[in-house]
Design an enzyme around this catalytic site. Structure first.
Site, PDB file in Angstrom:
ATOM      1  CB  ALA A  67      28.935  25.555  -6.547  1.00 56.03           C
ATOM      2  CB  THR A 126      18.811  19.719 -13.871  1.00 51.75           C
ATOM      3  OG1 THR A 126      17.459  20.138 -14.570  1.00 51.75           O
ATOM      4  CG2 THR A 126      19.872  19.340 -14.551  1.00 51.75           C
ATOM      5  CD  GLU A 186      17.299  21.838 -18.335  1.00 52.95           C
ATOM      6  OE1 GLU A 186      18.209  21.962 -19.193  1.00 52.95           O
ATOM      7  OE2 GLU A 186      16.802  22.980 -18.078  1.00 52.95           O
ATOM      8  CE  LYS A 215      23.357  20.141 -12.039  1.00 50.25           C
ATOM      9  NZ  LYS A 215      23.868  20.739 -10.894  1.00 50.25           N
ATOM     10  CG  ASN A 254      12.293  24.811 -15.892  1.00 52.53           C
ATOM     11  OD1 ASN A 254      12.456  23.743 -16.085  1.00 52.53           O
ATOM     12  ND2 ASN A 254      12.933  25.847 -16.487  1.00 52.53           N
ATOM     13  CG  HIS A 285      13.695  24.951 -27.089  1.00 51.55           C
ATOM     14  ND1 HIS A 285      13.156  25.993 -27.265  1.00 51.55           N
ATOM     15  CD2 HIS A 285      13.655  24.712 -25.537  1.00 51.55           C
ATOM     16  CE1 HIS A 285      12.546  26.609 -26.170  1.00 51.55           C
ATOM     17  NE2 HIS A 285      12.833  25.461 -25.084  1.00 51.55           N
TER      18      HIS A 285
HETATM   19  P1  NAD Z   1      22.705  29.932 -10.086  1.00 51.58           P
HETATM   20  O1  NAD Z   1      23.430  30.117 -11.318  1.00 51.58           O
HETATM   21  O2  NAD Z   1      21.679  31.006  -9.692  1.00 51.58           O
HETATM   22  O3  NAD Z   1      23.728  29.820  -9.053  1.00 51.58           O
HETATM   23  C1  NAD Z   1      24.993  29.229  -8.938  1.00 51.58           C
HETATM   24  C2  NAD Z   1      25.770  29.352  -7.695  1.00 51.58           C
HETATM   25  O4  NAD Z   1      27.253  28.884  -8.247  1.00 51.58           O
HETATM   26  C3  NAD Z   1      26.389  31.011  -8.270  1.00 51.58           C
HETATM   27  O5  NAD Z   1      26.135  31.743  -6.870  1.00 51.58           O
HETATM   28  C4  NAD Z   1      27.731  30.865  -8.532  1.00 51.58           C
HETATM   29  O6  NAD Z   1      28.646  32.205  -8.043  1.00 51.58           O
HETATM   30  C5  NAD Z   1      28.193  29.766  -7.891  1.00 51.58           C
HETATM   31  N1  NAD Z   1      29.302  29.087  -8.551  1.00 51.58           N
HETATM   32  C6  NAD Z   1      29.354  28.689 -10.087  1.00 51.58           C
HETATM   33  N2  NAD Z   1      30.597  28.409 -10.357  1.00 51.58           N
HETATM   34  C7  NAD Z   1      31.376  28.135  -9.103  1.00 51.58           C
HETATM   35  C8  NAD Z   1      32.646  27.376  -8.854  1.00 51.58           C
HETATM   36  N3  NAD Z   1      33.367  27.208  -9.798  1.00 51.58           N
HETATM   37  N4  NAD Z   1      32.847  27.506  -7.482  1.00 51.58           N
HETATM   38  C9  NAD Z   1      32.010  27.991  -6.618  1.00 51.58           C
HETATM   39  N5  NAD Z   1      30.781  28.650  -6.914  1.00 51.58           N
HETATM   40  C10 NAD Z   1      30.490  28.431  -8.034  1.00 51.58           C
HETATM   41  O7  NAD Z   1      21.938  28.405 -10.245  1.00 51.58           O
HETATM   42  P2  NAD Z   1      20.505  28.098  -9.543  1.00 51.58           P
HETATM   43  O8  NAD Z   1      19.517  28.213 -10.282  1.00 51.58           O
HETATM   44  O9  NAD Z   1      20.502  28.338  -7.899  1.00 51.58           O
HETATM   45  O10 NAD Z   1      20.956  26.439  -9.371  1.00 51.58           O
HETATM   46  C11 NAD Z   1      21.515  25.892  -8.292  1.00 51.58           C
HETATM   47  C12 NAD Z   1      21.882  24.204  -8.548  1.00 51.58           C
HETATM   48  O11 NAD Z   1      20.473  23.725  -8.958  1.00 51.58           O
HETATM   49  C13 NAD Z   1      22.612  24.037  -9.801  1.00 51.58           C
HETATM   50  O12 NAD Z   1      23.562  22.885  -9.512  1.00 51.58           O
HETATM   51  C14 NAD Z   1      21.488  23.672 -10.863  1.00 51.58           C
HETATM   52  O13 NAD Z   1      22.124  22.873 -11.980  1.00 51.58           O
HETATM   53  C15 NAD Z   1      20.556  23.217 -10.178  1.00 51.58           C
HETATM   54  N6  NAD Z   1      19.270  23.238 -10.792  1.00 51.58           N
HETATM   55  C16 NAD Z   1      18.488  24.560 -11.018  1.00 51.58           C
HETATM   56  C17 NAD Z   1      17.201  24.582 -11.498  1.00 51.58           C
HETATM   57  C18 NAD Z   1      16.597  25.932 -11.771  1.00 51.58           C
HETATM   58  O14 NAD Z   1      15.521  25.936 -12.335  1.00 51.58           O
HETATM   59  N7  NAD Z   1      17.278  27.139 -11.394  1.00 51.58           N
HETATM   60  C19 NAD Z   1      16.514  23.447 -11.783  1.00 51.58           C
HETATM   61  C20 NAD Z   1      17.305  22.263 -11.566  1.00 51.58           C
HETATM   62  C21 NAD Z   1      18.244  21.967 -11.086  1.00 51.58           C
HETATM   63  O1  TDX Z   2      14.405  34.632 -23.238  1.00 54.21           O
HETATM   64  C1  TDX Z   2      13.925  33.448 -23.198  1.00 54.21           C
HETATM   65  N1  TDX Z   2      12.821  33.142 -24.036  1.00 54.21           N
HETATM   66  C2  TDX Z   2      12.200  31.812 -23.938  1.00 54.21           C
HETATM   67  O2  TDX Z   2      11.375  31.160 -24.735  1.00 54.21           O
HETATM   68  C3  TDX Z   2      14.260  32.375 -22.377  1.00 54.21           C
HETATM   69  C4  TDX Z   2      15.387  32.859 -21.390  1.00 54.21           C
HETATM   70  C5  TDX Z   2      13.810  31.222 -22.146  1.00 54.21           C
HETATM   71  N2  TDX Z   2      12.794  30.900 -22.954  1.00 54.21           N
HETATM   72  C6  TDX Z   2      12.187  29.476 -22.836  1.00 54.21           C
HETATM   73  C7  TDX Z   2      13.357  28.305 -23.121  1.00 54.21           C
HETATM   74  C8  TDX Z   2      12.788  27.277 -22.147  1.00 54.21           C
HETATM   75  O3  TDX Z   2      11.889  26.426 -22.809  1.00 54.21           O
HETATM   76  O4  TDX Z   2      11.876  29.429 -21.776  1.00 54.21           O
HETATM   77  C9  TDX Z   2      12.003  28.118 -21.146  1.00 54.21           C
HETATM   78  C10 TDX Z   2      12.717  28.172 -19.865  1.00 54.21           C
HETATM   79  O5  TDX Z   2      14.173  28.804 -19.909  1.00 54.21           O
HETATM   80  P1  TDX Z   2      15.194  28.906 -18.881  1.00 54.21           P
HETATM   81  O6  TDX Z   2      14.424  29.844 -17.764  1.00 54.21           O
HETATM   82  O7  TDX Z   2      16.661  29.303 -19.589  1.00 54.21           O
HETATM   83  O8  TDX Z   2      15.459  27.658 -18.073  1.00 54.21           O
HETATM   84  P2  TDX Z   2      15.676  26.036 -18.516  1.00 54.21           P
HETATM   85  O9  TDX Z   2      16.326  25.963 -20.076  1.00 54.21           O
HETATM   86  O10 TDX Z   2      14.199  25.372 -18.954  1.00 54.21           O
HETATM   87  O11 TDX Z   2      16.572  25.527 -17.563  1.00 54.21           O
HETATM   88  C11 TDX Z   2      16.123  25.694 -16.218  1.00 54.21           C
HETATM   89  O12 TDX Z   2      15.487  24.657 -15.555  1.00 54.21           O
HETATM   90  C12 TDX Z   2      16.254  23.532 -15.318  1.00 54.21           C
HETATM   91  C13 TDX Z   2      17.424  26.190 -15.193  1.00 54.21           C
HETATM   92  O13 TDX Z   2      18.242  27.439 -16.072  1.00 54.21           O
HETATM   93  C14 TDX Z   2      18.292  25.091 -15.309  1.00 54.21           C
HETATM   94  O14 TDX Z   2      19.183  25.291 -14.403  1.00 54.21           O
HETATM   95  C15 TDX Z   2      17.456  23.786 -14.738  1.00 54.21           C
HETATM   96  O15 TDX Z   2      18.581  22.805 -14.597  1.00 54.21           O
END
Ligand code: NAD
Ligand code: TDX
Length: 356
Positions: free
Chosen positions: A85, A137, A139, A166, A191, A297
């Protein structure tokens, strides 16, 4: 017969959490409690495939509410807590950092505190086996130049409100290991992409904007690089780590698929030109639009996942080509999932300009 092991998954209605829950119910014997506040990013439709499973239950709760979390943990008696979460979108963290501090820092503290109270009272055999797995992450390590990779030894250097929150949560989790001896695990992944991804992140946003005939907003010159990891590969890695990882350690998870943002968008355009040609037969590439860059960025992320490969035998199965083909096809086939999101409160407008 011994009882099925129990896993509590926080954030299990989100993109990665729901993939973890769907995969564990389909491919393992675990009993699962999903805990999720159902913010804008949480969606029960993503848990539809497991809705009738007797091994899954869903509870709507905020992880910042320590009393409720403590009660849920006490009643469910998990063997493993996987903590996903979070507020997860960098652009939103630029416009409004407060929710990120609250959920990612205060919420992680609340989870740790409730888990520790529970863990300390477990009988010794279950105490040793318990795991608190924090999903983080790449990041947190900042930005790379043209060369190099993040490893488990890379120093923390977060730059956005999201990545700083994070990083802080990672430090809290590590503190609970060093100070209290709680058996924690941390994974830092690159990502993710794949089905059920909320359409504010690059890949699903671009697919749906192509289909809607809207401009495809590329930040800056589109030369920023991300290392793309197919979500099902990620959840296989998570299961491997919480089953086999060493408490107190962290593991990097990457997709071996570095791409510039522009090349990602061009790949999506070219695939859709074949799968769903525009009525005017022009390429979707004509919709590409370069817009002002994201503030702060990060230029490049890239992961060296050698530790996970050598110690736990994990490698990604999808190449970017196979993963993106599956992803695009899933969005073409599943308007029932994304249609209500696009028609609802989410307008697909530009975020992260700090002007809202
Ligand atoms: P997401 O935004 O799709 O999902 C997050 C979920 O957490 C949602 O279902 C939301 O309702 C829930 N949530 C938010 N606040 C909450 C709270 N206060 N209490 C309970 N639930 C809550 O995110 P995701 O992309 O599935 O990412 C999941 C995890 O992985 C996160 O910790 C994120 O930092 C990490 N992560 C994601 C990516 C990526 O590329 N998506 C990459 C690296 C790490
Ligand atoms: O409209 C856009 N145009 C664009 O050029 C958006 C939404 C993004 N971008 C660029 C920004 C980033 O360089 O694309 C790249 C990817 O962007 P996002 O999808 O927003 O991801 P990012 O910022 O890299 O972060 C994601 O990966 C690491 C997840 O959202 C994070 O939760 C995770 O930790």
């Amino acid at each position: 017969m011994s009882q099925a092991k129990k896993i509590m998954v926080t954030g299990g209605a989100g993109f990665i959490g729901s993939a973890l829950v769907r995969n564990l119910i389909a491919n393992s014997g675990y009993e699962i409690m999903t805990v999720d506040a159902l913010t804008y990013a949480g969606n029960l439709a993503s848990l539809e495939p497991v809705a009738s499973s007797p091994r899954h239950q869903f509870v709507q709760a905020d992880i910042c509410d320590k009393d409720i979390i403590a009660e849920l943990i006490k009643n469910f008696q998990p063997d493993i807590i996987t903590h996903l979460a979070a507020e997860s979108h960098v652009d939103r963290s630029i416009d409004g950092p407060a929710a990120f501090i609250q959920t990612n820092l205060v919420g992680t503290y609340s989870m740790l505190d409730a888990a520790k109270t529970y863990w300390e009272k477990l009988p010794s055999d279950r105490r040793d086996q318990f795991r608190f797995h924090h999903i983080s992450t790449d990041e947190v390590f900042g930005a790379l130049g043209d060369e190099g990779f993040f490893t488990e030894q890379t120093a923390y250097d977060p730059r956005s409100p999201y990545s700083a929150s994070k990083a802080g949560s990672d430090h809290l989790v590590r503190a609970w290991y060093h100070t209290y001896g709680m058996p924690v695990l941390i994974t830092n992944c690159s990502n993710n992409y794949g089905p059920y991804h909320f359409p504010e992140k690059l890949i699903p946003l671009m697919i749906l904007k192509c289909l809607a005939g809207e401009p495809l907003p590329i930040y800056g010159k589109g030369d920023n690089v991300r290392d793309w990891l197919y979500v099902d590969d990620h959840v296989r890695a998570l299961q491997n780590v919480f089953e086999n990882g060493i408490p107190g350690e962290s593991y990097m998870i990457g997709g071996n698929s570095e791409r510039t943002n522009l090349s990602i968008v061009e790949t999506i355009c070219d695939a859709l030109d074949t799968l769903r040609p525009r009525v005017d037969n022009q390429s979707y590439r004509t919709q590409i639009s370069f817009v002002p860059d994201r503030p702060g960025h990060d230029f490049r992320y890239a992961i060296d996942a050698t530790k996970l490969k050598n110690n736990l035998g994990w490698e990604p199965r999808e190449s970017f080509e196979t993963g993106i083909a599956k992803t695009i096809q899933w969005y073409l086939d599943n308007e029932a999932w994304w249609g209500p999101i696009v028609d609802g409160s989410y307008a697909g407008e530009r975020l992260g300009t700090n002007k809202v």
